[in-house]
Motif scaffolding. Structure first.
Motif, mmCIF file in Angstrom:
data_model
loop_
_atom_site.group_PDB
_atom_site.id
_atom_site.type_symbol
_atom_site.label_atom_id
_atom_site.label_comp_id
_atom_site.label_asym_id
_atom_site.label_seq_id
_atom_site.Cartn_x
_atom_site.Cartn_y
_atom_site.Cartn_z
ATOM 1 N N UNK A 14 0.822 -1.207 0.000
ATOM 2 C CA UNK A 14 0.000 0.000 0.000
ATOM 3 C C UNK A 14 0.861 1.264 0.000
ATOM 4 N N UNK A 15 1.770 1.375 0.960
ATOM 5 C CA UNK A 15 2.593 2.579 1.081
ATOM 6 C C UNK A 15 3.667 2.605 0.005
ATOM 7 N N UNK A 16 4.322 1.460 -0.192
ATOM 8 C CA UNK A 16 5.392 1.408 -1.180
ATOM 9 C C UNK A 16 4.903 1.721 -2.582
ATOM 10 N N UNK A 17 3.733 1.199 -2.948
ATOM 11 C CA UNK A 17 3.187 1.477 -4.268
ATOM 12 C C UNK A 17 2.880 2.951 -4.455
ATOM 13 N N UNK A 18 2.312 3.573 -3.432
ATOM 14 C CA UNK A 18 2.005 5.007 -3.510
ATOM 15 C C UNK A 18 3.283 5.833 -3.568
ATOM 16 N N UNK A 19 4.318 5.403 -2.831
ATOM 17 C CA UNK A 19 5.601 6.116 -2.860
ATOM 18 C C UNK A 19 6.229 6.036 -4.246
ATOM 19 N N UNK A 20 6.221 4.850 -4.838
ATOM 20 C CA UNK A 20 6.795 4.683 -6.177
ATOM 21 C C UNK A 20 6.067 5.561 -7.183
ATOM 22 N N UNK A 21 4.739 5.602 -7.108
ATOM 23 C CA UNK A 21 3.979 6.448 -8.040
ATOM 24 C C UNK A 21 4.331 7.921 -7.868
ATOM 25 N N UNK A 22 4.478 8.340 -6.627
ATOM 26 C CA UNK A 22 4.811 9.736 -6.348
ATOM 27 C C UNK A 22 6.203 10.095 -6.871
ATOM 28 N N UNK A 23 7.157 9.217 -6.643
ATOM 29 C CA UNK A 23 8.537 9.483 -7.077
ATOM 30 C C UNK A 23 8.650 9.509 -8.596
ATOM 31 N N UNK A 24 8.048 8.520 -9.254
ATOM 32 C CA UNK A 24 8.159 8.468 -10.713
ATOM 33 C C UNK A 24 7.414 9.631 -11.368
ATOM 34 N N UNK A 25 6.300 10.060 -10.764
ATOM 35 C CA UNK A 25 5.563 11.205 -11.301
ATOM 36 C C UNK A 25 6.415 12.465 -11.284
ATOM 37 N N UNK A 26 7.341 12.540 -10.331
ATOM 38 C CA UNK A 26 8.224 13.705 -10.224
ATOM 39 C C UNK A 26 9.544 13.506 -10.951
ATOM 40 N N UNK A 209 7.574 10.438 4.176
ATOM 41 C CA UNK A 209 8.733 9.607 3.817
ATOM 42 C C UNK A 209 9.651 10.374 2.879
ATOM 43 N N UNK A 210 9.079 11.051 1.906
ATOM 44 C CA UNK A 210 9.904 11.845 0.989
ATOM 45 C C UNK A 210 10.609 12.983 1.722
ATOM 46 N N UNK A 211 9.946 13.567 2.697
ATOM 47 C CA UNK A 211 10.558 14.611 3.530
ATOM 48 C C UNK A 211 11.768 14.048 4.285
ATOM 49 N N UNK A 212 11.628 12.836 4.812
ATOM 50 C CA UNK A 212 12.727 12.210 5.548
ATOM 51 C C UNK A 212 13.887 11.867 4.614
ATOM 52 N N UNK A 213 13.576 11.494 3.387
ATOM 53 C CA UNK A 213 14.615 11.218 2.399
ATOM 54 C C UNK A 213 15.347 12.498 2.018
ATOM 55 N N UNK A 214 14.586 13.560 1.789
ATOM 56 C CA UNK A 214 15.136 14.783 1.214
ATOM 57 C C UNK A 214 15.869 15.677 2.206
ATOM 58 N N UNK A 215 15.529 15.578 3.493
ATOM 59 C CA UNK A 215 16.019 16.564 4.469
ATOM 60 C C UNK A 215 17.279 16.056 5.158
ATOM 61 N N UNK A 216 18.403 16.616 4.771
ATOM 62 C CA UNK A 216 19.672 16.232 5.386
ATOM 63 C C UNK A 216 19.639 16.514 6.886
#
Length: 297
Positions: A14-26, A209-216
């Motif tokens: 559920x979460x992983x699929x939504x994350x992949x869609x969000x990342x690829x869309x960007x 999750x994307x915020x945690x990835x992006x924020x050094x």
């Protein structure tokens, strides 16, 4: 964020699929870890329980996100299924963390999934990331799950643990089962309804999750839950308002215990978990209230 190469384990969930869609869309390049032989150039083979990862496929990744694990609510908690829940998380995380640690060019960040189950039963007491683990199967699991990421952290990779709450979505998880019941007019509180449920919309889960990835600079545990947890009774009422259905069918605690066994403690238990560190890091929720989260779903 500039275009990145990001590996995702659990991309079919559920979460992983939504994350992949969000990342690829960007426009980001996503590498999906799969248990079967790869069928596409964006797939990398791994065997979580067997402890193997095709580490060459992780080369050049800026981030590795681990969201893999057998569904906690998919089956009754027999001893065998509890072992599967545990092994799919702990052994898989160990394998990924060791693969990340062994890379010549390591990713900037390893996001290793966890859950608010870390805190166990909290009653009416609100807990943030400074709280100790609770007691029982889920807290023990979360402690071991997070500890399994040690090889990546010790190799100098920034390591983050998103302790996810109940994700409000139609496509899976607890709410994937609740929506059809409430739409049929069969929804209602569980037990006395006084237990706190800490929830988060799927949109905000992915954004966090994307915020945690992006924020050094962000590392360690982060509660991924909406700012104000609500009781099961309050959430039941909100479901009725949003879906325009009655919520008369309360499920008595003994019935839940008989139907779910040990897992009933996760439904009847109270988890009043607040996202202190996430808010302090500058994250803004798109759907901070339950009605917004339900409508988004």
């Amino acid at each position: 964020m500039e275009r990145s190469r990001i590996a995702v384990a659990g991309a079919s969930g559920l979460i992983g699929g939504a994350l992949v869609r969000s990342l690829t869309a960007d426009g980001h390049e996503v590498v999906r870890l799969v248990r079967r032989p790869p069928r596409a150039k964006d797939e990398v083979r791994w065997d979580p329980e067997g402890g193997s990862v095709d580490a060459a496929g992780l080369a050049g990744c800026d981030a590795v996100v681990n969201l893999a694990g057998a569904g906690v609510g998919d089956h009754r908690w027999t001893d065998a299924y509890k072992r599967r829940i545990r092994d799919s998380r702990v052994l898989g995380t160990t394998a990924l963390a060791e693969a990340v640690a062994g890379l010549a060019e390591k990713p900037r960040v390893f996001v290793s999934g966890s859950a608010m189950g870390f805190y166990g039963e909290t009653g009416e007491r609100a807990v943030d990331e400074s709280a100790p683990p609770g007691e029982g199967f889920l807290p023990r699991l979360c402690v071991e799950w997070e500890a399994a990421a040690a090889p990546a952290r010790e190799a100098g990779v920034r390591t983050v643990f998103p302790r996810t709450g109940l994700v409000v979505a139609r496509g899976g998880g607890a709410w994937g089962r609740l929506f059809p019941l409430f739409e049929a007019g069969l929804g209602g509180r569980m037990g006395d309804g006084r237990q706190y449920w800490s929830y988060i919309s799927l949109h905000d889960e992915v954004a966090a999750i994307r915020h945690l990835v992006d924020t050094d600079g962000l590392s360690g545990p982060f509660n991924l839950t909406a700012p104000v947890p609500l009781t099961n009774r309050e959430i039941t009422a909100a479901m009725g308002r949003v879906l325009h259905r009655p919520t008369l069918f309360a499920v008595p605690a003994p019935v839940l215990r008989a139907a779910l066994g040990e897992m009933s403690g996760d439904v009847l238990g109270s988890a009043r978990v607040v996202p202190k560190r996430l808010l302090e890091s500058g994250f803004t929720f798109a759907f901070p209230d339950i009605e917004g989260a339900l409508r988004a779903a």
